[in-house]
Write a protein that holds these residues in place. Structure first.
Motif: not given
Lengths: 159, 159
Positions: A43-48, A129-130, A132-134, A136
């Motif tokens: 998910g991190f690679y997608e988001e960031f 971004l942190t 909303p990423y967490n 999700k």
DNA sequence: TATTGTTATACTCTATAACTATA
DNA sequence: TATAGTTATAGAGTATAACAATA
């Protein structure tokens, strides 16, 4: 009190993949932690990806931001990276203009790491971004449960 | 209502490593999960080294034990391994005599995986190390908290 | 002599492309 | 043609050894 929660039958010659008995793995914390970590990293690679941040560089930026002047050796032991592997990443971050190395005046072997304005902007953008990423990644848990999970992880780790 | 829980002062030129501000990382679930997974894997290698088991082979043995005849493709997607990487491990396990491959009669492309008696003994011996190993890894948590952690991980993951 | 940072390098893990055989 | 398994291979992540500069 049968513990059969998966539907019975349907166990013919070839396994249909969703009728497998996985209860032993589900009770194995190490295996579940590995799955959780994979989920977060993917998910991190997608988001960031758009910012070019990886989990490793994100953590590096955060620690330098909150602790300007931190030496590579502290950073490596903290992030559980071997020093030579961290050095390679730092070299790239410095040649890209995100961080800068200063020689310490009191001990000229030591290096003090700092963010450049460009690096400070990058981690500032990343920090937005942190949340909303967490959210999700942890969507299956209530907010109270999310806090519980984080608390339990902190309790079982030195840091 | 200052949130300063780390002791103040002591922030001179070179960072003494234990006075670093790590609160941002401690609130980052992905980072804490990575630390937890590293702890479990390092502990696993110590505890199971004598048997020659790795986290990957342990999981492979458990799934085949509970699901004899499971095909490599199901095993790979379940354990989050790419099929070619799993095949390499299966080749070693088979040539060491721990597992055996049968061609399915109904679909002769398909492979059915089984434990040999030697493989069954290995995972039986390994299973007896599992409980003390998990107890050691989770020693900082009460048993209720250990169950909570496992429950939360299961809830946030598909499987 | 010991420590900090660094380079070089090897090893493991993971990812992709292409091939075989069956369907 | 599509699918299951397999091989070959490349890449990323991680490990150790050795060196330079400074203490």
């Amino acid at each position: 009190m049968s513990s059969r929660t998966t539907r019975p039958g349907a166990k013919s010659a070839s396994q249909p993949e969703n009728s497998l008995d996985l209860r032993a793995l589900q009770r194995t914390p190490g295996f579940m932690l590995r799955l959780a970590q994979l989920k977060f990293f993917e998910g991190f690679y997608e988001e960031f990806a758009a910012l070019g941040l990886t989990p490793a560089t994100y953590a590096i930026f955060v620690v330098i931001r909150d602790n300007p002047g931190v030496p590579p050796s502290s950073l490596a032991s903290l992030l559980r990276l071997r020093l030579p592997n961290l050095i390679k990443i730092l070299n790239e971050l410095e040649s890209s203009g995100f961080i800068k190395r200063n020689r310490s005046k009191s001990d000229r072997r030591a290096v003090e790491l700092m963010l450049t304005p460009k690096g400070a902007k990058l981690i500032h953008d990343g920090a937005s971004l942190t949340e909303p990423y967490n959210r999700k990644m942890l969507a299956a848990l209530t907010e109270a449960e999310q806090r519980t999970l984080l608390d339990l992880l902190n309790r079982m780790l030195p840091l």
